[in-house]
Scaffold this motif. Structure first.
Motif, PDB file in Angstrom:
ATOM      1  N   TRP A   1       0.845  -1.182   0.000  1.00  0.00           N
ATOM      2  CA  TRP A   1       0.000   0.000   0.000  1.00  0.00           C
ATOM      3  C   TRP A   1       0.880   1.230   0.000  1.00  0.00           C
ATOM      4  N   LEU A   2       0.562   2.140  -0.879  1.00  0.00           N
ATOM      5  CA  LEU A   2       1.300   3.388  -0.996  1.00  0.00           C
ATOM      6  C   LEU A   2       0.283   4.519  -0.972  1.00  0.00           C
TER       7      LEU A   2
ATOM      8  N   VAL B   1      -3.859   9.818  -2.595  1.00  0.00           N
ATOM      9  CA  VAL B   1      -4.384   8.658  -3.319  1.00  0.00           C
ATOM     10  C   VAL B   1      -3.748   7.397  -2.747  1.00  0.00           C
ATOM     11  N   ASP B   2      -4.588   6.436  -2.356  1.00  0.00           N
ATOM     12  CA  ASP B   2      -4.097   5.145  -1.881  1.00  0.00           C
ATOM     13  C   ASP B   2      -3.945   4.220  -3.069  1.00  0.00           C
ATOM     14  N   ILE B   3      -2.726   3.742  -3.288  1.00  0.00           N
ATOM     15  CA  ILE B   3      -2.469   2.792  -4.372  1.00  0.00           C
ATOM     16  C   ILE B   3      -2.129   1.460  -3.720  1.00  0.00           C
ATOM     17  N   VAL B   4      -2.882   0.435  -4.088  1.00  0.00           N
ATOM     18  CA  VAL B   4      -2.650  -0.906  -3.558  1.00  0.00           C
ATOM     19  C   VAL B   4      -2.090  -1.746  -4.695  1.00  0.00           C
TER      20      VAL B   4
ATOM     21  N   ALA C   1      -8.579 -15.530  -5.825  1.00  0.00           N
ATOM     22  CA  ALA C   1      -8.856 -15.604  -4.389  1.00  0.00           C
ATOM     23  C   ALA C   1      -7.677 -15.041  -3.586  1.00  0.00           C
ATOM     24  N   HIS C   2      -6.451 -15.364  -3.993  1.00  0.00           N
ATOM     25  CA  HIS C   2      -5.275 -14.850  -3.296  1.00  0.00           C
ATOM     26  C   HIS C   2      -5.149 -13.345  -3.508  1.00  0.00           C
ATOM     27  N   GLN C   3      -5.417 -12.888  -4.730  1.00  0.00           N
ATOM     28  CA  GLN C   3      -5.381 -11.443  -4.998  1.00  0.00           C
ATOM     29  C   GLN C   3      -6.377 -10.707  -4.102  1.00  0.00           C
ATOM     30  N   ASP C   4      -7.579 -11.267  -3.975  1.00  0.00           N
ATOM     31  CA  ASP C   4      -8.600 -10.639  -3.131  1.00  0.00           C
ATOM     32  C   ASP C   4      -8.166 -10.608  -1.669  1.00  0.00           C
ATOM     33  N   HIS C   5      -7.491 -11.663  -1.223  1.00  0.00           N
ATOM     34  CA  HIS C   5      -7.005 -11.682   0.158  1.00  0.00           C
ATOM     35  C   HIS C   5      -5.915 -10.624   0.357  1.00  0.00           C
ATOM     36  N   ILE C   6      -5.027 -10.511  -0.612  1.00  0.00           N
ATOM     37  CA  ILE C   6      -3.974  -9.489  -0.546  1.00  0.00           C
ATOM     38  C   ILE C   6      -4.623  -8.103  -0.489  1.00  0.00           C
ATOM     39  N   LEU C   7      -5.612  -7.877  -1.349  1.00  0.00           N
ATOM     40  CA  LEU C   7      -6.299  -6.591  -1.380  1.00  0.00           C
ATOM     41  C   LEU C   7      -6.990  -6.319  -0.043  1.00  0.00           C
ATOM     42  N   ALA C   8      -7.661  -7.310   0.510  1.00  0.00           N
ATOM     43  CA  ALA C   8      -8.335  -7.148   1.804  1.00  0.00           C
ATOM     44  C   ALA C   8      -7.320  -6.804   2.896  1.00  0.00           C
ATOM     45  N   HIS C   9      -6.167  -7.452   2.864  1.00  0.00           N
ATOM     46  CA  HIS C   9      -5.102  -7.196   3.837  1.00  0.00           C
ATOM     47  C   HIS C   9      -4.622  -5.742   3.741  1.00  0.00           C
ATOM     48  N   GLU C  10      -4.394  -5.275   2.523  1.00  0.00           N
ATOM     49  CA  GLU C  10      -3.914  -3.905   2.339  1.00  0.00           C
ATOM     50  C   GLU C  10      -5.008  -2.894   2.691  1.00  0.00           C
TER      51      GLU C  10
ATOM     52  N   LEU D   1      -7.610   1.131   6.467  1.00  0.00           N
ATOM     53  CA  LEU D   1      -8.647   1.415   7.451  1.00  0.00           C
ATOM     54  C   LEU D   1      -8.083   1.697   8.837  1.00  0.00           C
ATOM     55  N   ARG D   2      -7.020   1.001   9.198  1.00  0.00           N
ATOM     56  CA  ARG D   2      -6.414   1.188  10.527  1.00  0.00           C
ATOM     57  C   ARG D   2      -5.350   2.289  10.526  1.00  0.00           C
ATOM     58  N   GLU D   3      -5.082   2.860   9.348  1.00  0.00           N
ATOM     59  CA  GLU D   3      -4.098   3.936   9.211  1.00  0.00           C
ATOM     60  C   GLU D   3      -2.739   3.549   9.770  1.00  0.00           C
ATOM     61  N   HIS D   4      -2.303   2.344   9.414  1.00  0.00           N
ATOM     62  CA  HIS D   4      -0.986   1.892   9.845  1.00  0.00           C
ATOM     63  C   HIS D   4       0.090   2.773   9.226  1.00  0.00           C
ATOM     64  N   ARG D   5       1.113   3.015   9.976  1.00  0.00           N
ATOM     65  CA  ARG D   5       2.156   3.954   9.564  1.00  0.00           C
ATOM     66  C   ARG D   5       3.414   3.302   9.025  1.00  0.00           C
ATOM     67  N   GLY D   6       3.670   2.060   9.343  1.00  0.00           N
ATOM     68  CA  GLY D   6       4.895   1.426   8.884  1.00  0.00           C
ATOM     69  C   GLY D   6       5.997   1.544   9.908  1.00  0.00           C
ATOM     70  N   GLY D   7       7.142   1.022   9.556  1.00  0.00           N
ATOM     71  CA  GLY D   7       8.264   1.024  10.475  1.00  0.00           C
ATOM     72  C   GLY D   7       9.551   0.815   9.719  1.00  0.00           C
ATOM     73  N   PRO D   8      10.503   0.120  10.321  1.00  0.00           N
ATOM     74  CA  PRO D   8      11.809  -0.055   9.684  1.00  0.00           C
ATOM     75  C   PRO D   8      11.739  -0.850   8.388  1.00  0.00           C
ATOM     76  N   GLU D   9      10.659  -1.580   8.184  1.00  0.00           N
ATOM     77  CA  GLU D   9      10.539  -2.384   6.968  1.00  0.00           C
ATOM     78  C   GLU D   9      10.277  -1.548   5.727  1.00  0.00           C
ATOM     79  N   GLN D  10      10.060  -0.236   5.862  1.00  0.00           N
ATOM     80  CA  GLN D  10       9.806   0.607   4.709  1.00  0.00           C
ATOM     81  C   GLN D  10      10.969   0.602   3.733  1.00  0.00           C
ATOM     82  N   THR D  11      12.163   0.287   4.182  1.00  0.00           N
ATOM     83  CA  THR D  11      13.302   0.252   3.273  1.00  0.00           C
ATOM     84  C   THR D  11      13.099  -0.812   2.203  1.00  0.00           C
ATOM     85  N   VAL D  12      12.322  -1.860   2.496  1.00  0.00           N
ATOM     86  CA  VAL D  12      12.008  -2.877   1.491  1.00  0.00           C
ATOM     87  C   VAL D  12      11.281  -2.229   0.325  1.00  0.00           C
TER      88      VAL D  12
END
Length: 183
Positions: A74-75, A81-84, A93-102, A107-118
């Motif tokens: 998610w960007l 603009v949210d780009i998933v 089915a897997h694509q839909d699960h990935i989309l639901a996860h993102e 929805l929870r407005e997660h901010r990220g952490g040290p993994e952003q370098t990935v």
């Protein structure tokens, strides 16, 4: 290991299980409280999520050659603009699960952490001034990831439980799921 050590290990596992149960209840309640409209798929929920967050959502293909094992990302641009990004070389089915996860991250407005370098390794030419937030994680040790996985699963349950029309269905949940053809 002595009896005391075994008991201590059991208490630790029990405490971890309790925290997991609490997180599941919290995530289930969160999805319930969203009061989402009925939908036949996660993509049909995107307008409701956009209305709730105030940010338009665009779904795009993830980099095909990702050697880092990232299936989705998610960007949020500085324009809001949210780009998933979702891998297309997997099942719908897997694509839909990935989309639901993102969507759960959105929805929870997660901010990220040290993994952003990935994310920066995946998109080295992307101007950081264009991106307000970028999340692309693979480690479920992070609470945000566990939360997004649970909320994504509950969102999927929401869309896969359409109210049966009068007289439809076999009365057997497994059979009804397997026989459901987009009603």
């Amino acid at each position: 290991m002595d009896a005391f050590g075994a008991a201590r290990g059991q208490r630790t596992r029990g405490r971890a299980r309790w925290r997991g149960d609490a997180l599941r209840r919290e995530c289930r309640r969160f999805v319930h409280d969203l009061a989402l409209p009925p939908a036949r798929g996660i993509r049909e929920l995107l307008p409701a999520v956009e209305a709730r967050t105030g940010h338009p959502i665009r779904v795009a293909s993830a980099p095909v050659d990702s050697a880092l094992g990232i299936c989705g990302m998610w960007l949020r641009t500085v324009e809001g603009v949210d780009i998933v990004f979702v891998h297309e070389q997997t099942t719908r089915a897997h694509q839909d699960h990935i989309l639901a996860h993102e969507v759960a991250h959105i929805l929870r407005e997660h901010r990220g952490g040290p993994e952003q370098t990935v994310s920066h390794r995946l998109f080295p030419s992307l101007d950081p001034a264009v991106v307000a937030r970028m999340l692309g994680r693979t480690d479920y040790a992070y609470r945000d990831e566990r939360e997004a996985e649970l909320i994504g699963s509950y969102l999927q349950q929401h869309v896969h439980r359409p109210a049966p029309a009068a007289g439809e269905g076999t009365g057997e949940p497994v059979a009804d799921t397997l026989l459901w053809k987009g009603r």
